[in-house]
Design a protein around this motif. Structure first.
Motif, PDB file in Angstrom:
ATOM      1  N   GLU A 198       0.826  -1.207   0.000  1.00 44.87           N
ATOM      2  CA  GLU A 198       0.000   0.000   0.000  1.00 44.87           C
ATOM      3  C   GLU A 198       0.858   1.254   0.000  1.00 44.87           C
ATOM      4  OE1 GLU A 198      -3.972   1.745   2.275  1.00 44.87           O
ATOM      5  OE2 GLU A 198      -2.997  -0.079   2.992  1.00 44.87           O
ATOM      6  N   ALA A 199       2.015   1.180   0.654  1.00 42.12           N
ATOM      7  CA  ALA A 199       2.867   2.360   0.788  1.00 42.12           C
ATOM      8  C   ALA A 199       3.648   2.680  -0.484  1.00 42.12           C
ATOM      9  CB  ALA A 199       3.832   2.169   1.953  1.00 42.12           C
ATOM     10  N   ILE A 200       4.079   1.660  -1.234  1.00 47.30           N
ATOM     11  CA  ILE A 200       4.993   1.935  -2.344  1.00 47.30           C
ATOM     12  C   ILE A 200       4.424   1.668  -3.739  1.00 47.30           C
ATOM     13  CG2 ILE A 200       6.942   1.398  -0.835  1.00 47.30           C
ATOM     14  CD1 ILE A 200       7.434  -1.082  -2.548  1.00 47.30           C
ATOM     15  N   CYS A 201       3.329   0.925  -3.850  1.00 45.14           N
ATOM     16  CA  CYS A 201       2.831   0.554  -5.178  1.00 45.14           C
ATOM     17  C   CYS A 201       1.899   1.634  -5.748  1.00 45.14           C
ATOM     18  CB  CYS A 201       2.096  -0.778  -5.134  1.00 45.14           C
ATOM     19  SG  CYS A 201       3.172  -2.184  -4.738  1.00 45.14           S
ATOM     20  N   ASP A 202       2.125   1.979  -7.002  1.00 47.44           N
ATOM     21  CA  ASP A 202       1.249   2.936  -7.682  1.00 47.44           C
ATOM     22  C   ASP A 202      -0.081   2.281  -8.044  1.00 47.44           C
ATOM     23  OD1 ASP A 202       3.152   5.251  -8.016  1.00 47.44           O
ATOM     24  OD2 ASP A 202       4.298   3.651  -8.978  1.00 47.44           O
ATOM     25  N   THR A 222      -5.391   1.519  -8.188  1.00 48.93           N
ATOM     26  CA  THR A 222      -4.576   2.097  -7.127  1.00 48.93           C
ATOM     27  C   THR A 222      -5.092   1.565  -5.790  1.00 48.93           C
ATOM     28  OG1 THR A 222      -6.006   4.005  -6.769  1.00 48.93           O
ATOM     29  CG2 THR A 222      -4.331   4.201  -8.508  1.00 48.93           C
ATOM     30  N   PRO A 223      -4.283   1.643  -4.721  1.00 43.23           N
ATOM     31  CA  PRO A 223      -4.792   1.205  -3.418  1.00 43.23           C
ATOM     32  C   PRO A 223      -6.109   1.875  -3.037  1.00 43.23           C
ATOM     33  CG  PRO A 223      -2.417   1.487  -3.298  1.00 43.23           C
ATOM     34  CD  PRO A 223      -2.837   1.986  -4.641  1.00 43.23           C
ATOM     35  N   GLU A 224      -6.239   3.164  -3.311  1.00 40.39           N
ATOM     36  CA  GLU A 224      -7.474   3.875  -2.979  1.00 40.39           C
ATOM     37  C   GLU A 224      -8.639   3.389  -3.826  1.00 40.39           C
ATOM     38  OE1 GLU A 224      -8.071   5.872  -0.441  1.00 40.39           O
ATOM     39  OE2 GLU A 224      -6.021   5.426   0.171  1.00 40.39           O
ATOM     40  N   GLU A 225      -8.394   3.127  -5.106  1.00 39.52           N
ATOM     41  CA  GLU A 225      -9.455   2.625  -5.986  1.00 39.52           C
ATOM     42  C   GLU A 225      -9.935   1.253  -5.527  1.00 39.52           C
ATOM     43  OE1 GLU A 225      -8.193   4.827 -10.187  1.00 39.52           O
ATOM     44  OE2 GLU A 225      -7.445   2.818  -9.724  1.00 39.52           O
ATOM     45  N   GLU A 282     -11.690  -0.248   4.314  1.00 34.55           N
ATOM     46  CA  GLU A 282     -10.837   0.865   4.714  1.00 34.55           C
ATOM     47  C   GLU A 282      -9.349   0.549   4.638  1.00 34.55           C
ATOM     48  OE1 GLU A 282     -12.007   2.310   8.511  1.00 34.55           O
ATOM     49  OE2 GLU A 282     -13.995   2.945   7.837  1.00 34.55           O
ATOM     50  N   SER A 283      -8.987  -0.708   4.526  1.00 36.56           N
ATOM     51  CA  SER A 283      -7.571  -1.068   4.435  1.00 36.56           C
ATOM     52  C   SER A 283      -7.357  -2.050   3.290  1.00 36.56           C
ATOM     53  CB  SER A 283      -7.091  -1.709   5.743  1.00 36.56           C
ATOM     54  OG  SER A 283      -7.591  -3.027   5.869  1.00 36.56           O
ATOM     55  N   LEU A 284      -6.133  -2.041   2.758  1.00 37.21           N
ATOM     56  CA  LEU A 284      -5.801  -2.963   1.674  1.00 37.21           C
ATOM     57  C   LEU A 284      -5.870  -4.407   2.159  1.00 37.21           C
ATOM     58  CD1 LEU A 284      -4.918  -3.185  -1.271  1.00 37.21           C
ATOM     59  CD2 LEU A 284      -2.545  -3.057  -0.499  1.00 37.21           C
ATOM     60  N   GLU A 285      -5.534  -4.633   3.427  1.00 31.11           N
ATOM     61  CA  GLU A 285      -5.620  -5.980   3.988  1.00 31.11           C
ATOM     62  C   GLU A 285      -7.051  -6.509   3.917  1.00 31.11           C
ATOM     63  OE1 GLU A 285      -3.872  -8.122   7.881  1.00 31.11           O
ATOM     64  OE2 GLU A 285      -5.244  -6.478   8.314  1.00 31.11           O
ATOM     65  N   ASP A 286      -8.020  -5.668   4.291  1.00 31.87           N
ATOM     66  CA  ASP A 286      -9.421  -6.094   4.231  1.00 31.87           C
ATOM     67  C   ASP A 286      -9.888  -6.288   2.796  1.00 31.87           C
ATOM     68  OD1 ASP A 286      -9.766  -6.142   6.985  1.00 31.87           O
ATOM     69  OD2 ASP A 286     -10.353  -4.033   7.085  1.00 31.87           O
ATOM     70  N   VAL A 287      -9.393  -5.441   1.888  1.00 38.99           N
ATOM     71  CA  VAL A 287      -9.708  -5.613   0.468  1.00 38.99           C
ATOM     72  C   VAL A 287      -9.227  -6.973  -0.005  1.00 38.99           C
ATOM     73  CG1 VAL A 287      -9.171  -4.811  -1.871  1.00 38.99           C
ATOM     74  CG2 VAL A 287      -9.658  -3.148  -0.071  1.00 38.99           C
ATOM     75  N   PHE A 288      -7.973  -7.285   0.317  1.00 43.11           N
ATOM     76  CA  PHE A 288      -7.357  -8.548  -0.109  1.00 43.11           C
ATOM     77  C   PHE A 288      -8.138  -9.740   0.414  1.00 43.11           C
ATOM     78  CE2 PHE A 288      -4.402 -12.058   0.586  1.00 43.11           C
ATOM     79  CZ  PHE A 288      -3.804 -12.181  -0.653  1.00 43.11           C
ATOM     80  N   LEU A 289      -8.455  -9.727   1.709  1.00 45.59           N
ATOM     81  CA  LEU A 289      -9.175 -10.851   2.310  1.00 45.59           C
ATOM     82  C   LEU A 289     -10.570 -10.993   1.719  1.00 45.59           C
ATOM     83  CD1 LEU A 289      -8.124 -10.469   6.055  1.00 45.59           C
ATOM     84  CD2 LEU A 289      -7.310 -12.166   4.424  1.00 45.59           C
ATOM     85  N   LYS A 290     -11.215  -9.878   1.466  1.00 53.24           N
ATOM     86  CA  LYS A 290     -12.570  -9.917   0.919  1.00 53.24           C
ATOM     87  C   LYS A 290     -12.576 -10.465  -0.504  1.00 53.24           C
ATOM     88  CE  LYS A 290     -16.669  -6.985   0.348  1.00 53.24           C
ATOM     89  NZ  LYS A 290     -17.218  -5.619   0.604  1.00 53.24           N
TER      90      LYS A 290
END
Length: 253
Positions: free
Chosen positions: A196-200, A215-218, A226-234
């Motif tokens: 999340e910190a370094i990837c475009d 993008t992480p925000e998209e 609210e977090s990339l971790e939750d996005v990934f798990l979902k």
């Protein structure tokens, strides 16, 4: 630029990649995330010219990987998840071996080894046998070997694994520097905070398919998380399983 179009890879009767497509632009760090066995490392190895695709097309800096894998290897810096080193050599001997294969002039090689060795703190180990070094130090040797030829594109498969915090920070700063120079970078990690910190942009691969990209925000907006971790798990259908396992552990204790 790295262009991947309808990439398919079969191992016997198993389909590891099912027609994935994505583009990594110049000056971009593209994160490729996915659970173990999802096809990440297979994709990375194809991009680096290590194994051939079964179908589809991969073009790295204008070179078709299937048509000219040797040329792709010449311009790509590939750092695998597990260091592939000669344990009976010292790091300096290994770097000299890599330099001879890459055609790096001796003076350039020595200067790059000195600079990178100092940055990653392995100067004192350059004369030690690789087989006697810790996993973290071996990983640093692998990283340096992958950068010695000043590659135009970088393929990093869990390259930060085993690094101490200082070396991980140095690696992230190096990647940002390469990005500013316009190089294309594909980066895989299980540490989602780093992604999340370094990837475009990030592509999430699951069961051999690219199921989301942005993008992480998209991605967070897309998944309503609210977090990339939750996005990934979902998106990888792991969220409920994790919650169930945690509840069972709590009940057991």
């Amino acid at each position: 630029m790295i262009e991947v179009e309808n990439l398919v890879k079969r191992f016997g009767g198993k389909v590891a990649l099912k027609g994935i497509s994505f583009t990594v632009y110049d000056g971009e760090i593209y994160g490729l995330l996915g659970p173990n066995g999802s096809g990440k490392s297979t994709t990375m190895r194809i991009l680096a010219g290590i194994i051939p695709p079964t179908d589809g097309k991969v073009v790295v800096e204008g070179i078709d990987v299937a048509e000219n894998p040797i040329e792709v290897k010449r311009i790509v810096g590939y750092i695998p998840e597990t260091p592939v080193l000669y344990e009976s050599l010292t790091p300096m001997e290994f770097f000299s071996f890599v330099g001879s294969i890459r055609g790096i002039p001796r003076t350039d090689l020595e200067e790059r080894v000195e600079r990178l060795g100092r940055a990653f703190g392995i100067e004192e180990y350059l004369g030690e046998l690789i087989g006697t070094l810790s996993f973290g130090t071996q990983q640093k040797v692998s990283i340096i070997a992958g950068l010695l030829h000043d590659p135009k594109a970088l393929i990093l498969d869990e390259a930060i694994n085993g690094l101490d915090p200082k070396s991980a920070r140095i690696m992230k700063e190096l990647l940002n520097g390469f990005k500013e120079e316009g190089r294309s970078i594909v980066f895989s990690t299980h540490i989602l905070a780093i992604a999340e910190a370094i990837c475009d942009r990030i592509g999430i691969i699951y069961n051999g398919e690219l199921i989301a990209e942005g993008t992480p925000e998209e991605l967070k907006r897309f998944a309503h998380e609210e977090s990339l971790e939750d996005v990934f798990l979902k998106l990888t259908e792991s969220q409920e399983e994790v919650s169930s396992l945690v509840r069972a552990l709590r009940e057991a204790f």
